[in-house]
Every structure is written in C-alpha cells, then in structure tokens.
Design a protein around this motif. Structure first.
Motif, PDB file in Angstrom:
ATOM      1  N   CYS A 196       0.837  -1.197   0.000  1.00  0.00           N
ATOM      2  CA  CYS A 196       0.000   0.000   0.000  1.00  0.00           C
ATOM      3  C   CYS A 196       0.875   1.252   0.000  1.00  0.00           C
ATOM      4  O   CYS A 196       2.049   1.214   0.367  1.00  0.00           O
ATOM      5  N   GLU A 197       0.289   2.365  -0.400  1.00  0.00           N
ATOM      6  CA  GLU A 197       1.057   3.595  -0.583  1.00  0.00           C
ATOM      7  C   GLU A 197       1.662   4.087   0.726  1.00  0.00           C
ATOM      8  O   GLU A 197       2.791   4.589   0.751  1.00  0.00           O
ATOM      9  N   VAL A 198       0.929   3.960   1.823  1.00  0.00           N
ATOM     10  CA  VAL A 198       1.443   4.408   3.119  1.00  0.00           C
ATOM     11  C   VAL A 198       2.679   3.603   3.506  1.00  0.00           C
ATOM     12  O   VAL A 198       3.688   4.159   3.963  1.00  0.00           O
ATOM     13  N   ASP A 199       2.624   2.287   3.320  1.00  0.00           N
ATOM     14  CA  ASP A 199       3.773   1.448   3.639  1.00  0.00           C
ATOM     15  C   ASP A 199       4.941   1.732   2.704  1.00  0.00           C
ATOM     16  O   ASP A 199       6.107   1.727   3.118  1.00  0.00           O
ATOM     17  N   ARG A 200       4.632   1.976   1.442  1.00  0.00           N
ATOM     18  CA  ARG A 200       5.696   2.267   0.477  1.00  0.00           C
ATOM     19  C   ARG A 200       6.458   3.535   0.889  1.00  0.00           C
ATOM     20  O   ARG A 200       7.690   3.589   0.833  1.00  0.00           O
ATOM     21  N   LYS A 201       5.711   4.541   1.326  1.00  0.00           N
ATOM     22  CA  LYS A 201       6.339   5.781   1.780  1.00  0.00           C
ATOM     23  C   LYS A 201       7.168   5.531   3.038  1.00  0.00           C
ATOM     24  O   LYS A 201       8.279   6.049   3.184  1.00  0.00           O
ATOM     25  N   ARG A 202       6.624   4.706   3.941  1.00  0.00           N
ATOM     26  CA  ARG A 202       7.341   4.395   5.177  1.00  0.00           C
ATOM     27  C   ARG A 202       8.628   3.635   4.885  1.00  0.00           C
ATOM     28  O   ARG A 202       9.683   3.906   5.465  1.00  0.00           O
ATOM     29  N   ASP A 205      -0.011  -2.472  12.222  1.00  0.00           N
ATOM     30  CA  ASP A 205      -0.451  -1.167  11.735  1.00  0.00           C
ATOM     31  C   ASP A 205      -0.088  -1.010  10.263  1.00  0.00           C
ATOM     32  O   ASP A 205      -0.156   0.086   9.711  1.00  0.00           O
ATOM     33  N   SER A 206       0.298  -2.110   9.638  1.00  0.00           N
ATOM     34  CA  SER A 206       0.680  -2.101   8.226  1.00  0.00           C
ATOM     35  C   SER A 206      -0.515  -2.477   7.355  1.00  0.00           C
ATOM     36  O   SER A 206      -1.080  -3.566   7.497  1.00  0.00           O
ATOM     37  N   GLY A 207      -0.880  -1.589   6.455  1.00  0.00           N
ATOM     38  CA  GLY A 207      -1.977  -1.884   5.544  1.00  0.00           C
ATOM     39  C   GLY A 207      -1.672  -3.055   4.629  1.00  0.00           C
ATOM     40  O   GLY A 207      -2.551  -3.868   4.319  1.00  0.00           O
ATOM     41  N   PRO A 218      -4.422   2.405   7.205  1.00  0.00           N
ATOM     42  CA  PRO A 218      -4.751   3.428   6.203  1.00  0.00           C
ATOM     43  C   PRO A 218      -6.103   3.140   5.572  1.00  0.00           C
ATOM     44  O   PRO A 218      -6.483   1.983   5.373  1.00  0.00           O
ATOM     45  N   GLN A 249      -6.975   3.878   2.550  1.00  0.00           N
ATOM     46  CA  GLN A 249      -6.802   3.463   1.167  1.00  0.00           C
ATOM     47  C   GLN A 249      -5.711   2.411   1.087  1.00  0.00           C
ATOM     48  O   GLN A 249      -4.674   2.545   1.729  1.00  0.00           O
TER      49      GLN A 249
END
Length: 284
Positions: free
Chosen positions: A44-50, A142-144, A281, A283
């Motif tokens: 997911c995008e949030v994890d990719r950014k992290r 907490d990882s999507g 997240p 999304q």
C-alpha cells in the motif's frame, strides 16, 4: 523502535529473535515461500512511503562515517542531488550526528566489536502466522499491506467468512490514546480499564470457542455504551482506529501449516484466532 524502548526496559513489550535464526531449514523454506509469493504482493502507498523513509534514513546513517567524496557520490547518485546540495546535506547530517541514536560515530573492526543484525522483511507474513500459532497469540499490525495479506488468510466456509463474535467486536472500532501509559508507564483506569476487560473477556470466549448468545449480547451492549461514553468525553483527534477480525476457523495458510509440521515445535495452534489492525490506512 526508540519510542517503545522504555516499555521494553520495563518488560511491557518483549522482543524475541526470529525463529529462523535458530533453524536453517526453516529459514530456507520460509524464504522460498516468500520469494514465490513476491510477484502477487501488493504494497500500500502508506507502507511504500514508510519503507522509503526508513531506507533513506538507514542509508544516511550508513554513509555518515564514510569519506567526504564517498558521501557526495552517494547522495548525487542515489538522490540526484547536485554536488552543492549534497555538500549542504552532508553538513546538516554531520551537525545531527552526535544527537542521533542510530548513527554510527566510529568504525568498528570486523570481528572485534559491535554486531551485525540481518533483518529479513520478506517472510514476515509467514513467520508472523507461525510464531502466533506456536505461542497461541493474536496478531497486531499497523501495516496496511500486512493487513491485506492476513485478511486473505481467513478461513472460509463455501467462500464465505463467518464472524460469530462480530456483534461484540464491531462496536470497538476505535480507542483513545492512553497518555498516562505513554508518559508514566501506568495504565489508566475508568473507561480504559473497562475497555481492557471487555476485550479480554471477548478474547477468552474466542479462545474457548464460546458462542453463548447471551454473553455475546451482554458484551455488545457494554461495548456500545462504553464507546458512546468515550465518544462524549474524549477528543476525537486523540482516538486511534481499531479493527478486530475473529473469523470462524481462525486464520491460517497452507504453506505455514507445512512449515509447522516440519518444525520441531511439539505443540501449536492450527490457526490464529484474531488479528488486530491499529490505525490502518483508509486506502490500500
């Protein structure tokens, strides 16, 4: 990790080494399974950014003790900076070196001091399920990306996932942050204690496969009342979204079942009973 260090010191949070470090056959098998799963994995995008932020931070910490020309070359090649911007970034990096807990300040001769930790992210899905089944634990993330992997591991009955305890769990969709615990390492009472008791009671019912309708309704009513009370008395901006899934038949993966069968673990659960998603997240 540094934020939870005080809780580790007080044994509120316990860290255990990866089971793969003690079983080379398990490591090889888990890595093969993870490699085969890689093409279908969706981050997911949030994890990719992290991941990008962690990788960047680790790279900067690594180059901190390297010669100046190596630092400049690394920053210009890896981040596309000009030489002037690279020098400015290095200057900022060096000014933060002494205050950073994760930046090496001197080189270590190989084999004499320090330690090398090989961290393997790829098989975390498999090892999470395996460890939870071996210890009888629930899984919290907490990882999507990890959540989506775990959701697909739910047991289905003719393609349908059933949730016998959902009426008790569906009302617990958020939780206020316990600042007393964060600041003083002491659990708050009042609504926090009630919420902990309800969650423990529900978990015990799931653990023993207790589907008593009256008990479930009682917990559901208490949870609904409590969440309304929390909603009226707390700042919504300080609430953390919470998702709990406890499917009938639990969660399992056939590949992980084979790993457990091949392992030296004499006793283990045949499924993980629940997964908890914290601040996931919205999304994927």
């Amino acid at each position: 990790m540094l934020e939870i260090e005080p809780f580790i010191a007080l044994n509120i949070v316990n860290l255990i080494p990866s089971l793969m470090e003690f079983d080379s056959d398990l490591m090889e098998a888990a890595m093969e399974i993870a490699a085969a799963r890689a093409p279908t994995r969706n981050i997911c995008e949030v994890d990719r950014k992290r991941y990008f932020e962690l990788t960047t931070e680790d790279l900067l910490n690594t180059v901190a003790i390297m010669p100046q020309d190596v630092k400049i070359q690394t920053l210009t090649q890896q981040f596309g900076l000009t030489e002037i911007d690279a020098k400015r970034a290095i200057s900022d990096l060096e000014s933060q070196a002494e205050s950073s807990h994760l930046m090496m300040l001197q080189r270590f001769d190989s084999g004499e001091e320090g330690q090398f930790l090989l961290f393997k992210m790829a098989p975390n899905y498999e090892m999470s399920l395996l460890t939870a089944q071996a210890t009888g634990s629930v899984l919290i993330t907490d990882s999507g990306s990890r959540w989506q992997e775990l959701v697909r591991a739910q047991h289905t009955n003719q393609g349908v996932v059933n949730y016998p305890w959902n009426s008790a769990l569906q009302h617990v969709h958020s939780s206020p942050l316990d600042y007393q615990l964060l600041e003083n390492v002491q659990k708050s009472q009042g609504p926090f204690a009630t919420l902990r008791r309800l969650m423990k009671t529900t978990d015990c019912m799931i653990l023993t496969n207790d589907r008593n309708a009256e008990k479930i309704k009682s917990i559901s009513d208490q949870a609904k009342t409590l969440m309304n009370q929390i909603k009226d008395t707390t700042d919504h901006s300080n609430n953390c979204a919470l998702t709990i899934l406890s499917p009938e038949g639990g969660l399992y993966d056939t590949n992980v079942q084979r790993l457990l069968a091949r392992s030296n673990c004499p006793r283990y659960e045949h499924q993980v009973r629940s997964i908890y998603g914290i601040g996931l997240p919205s999304q994927p």
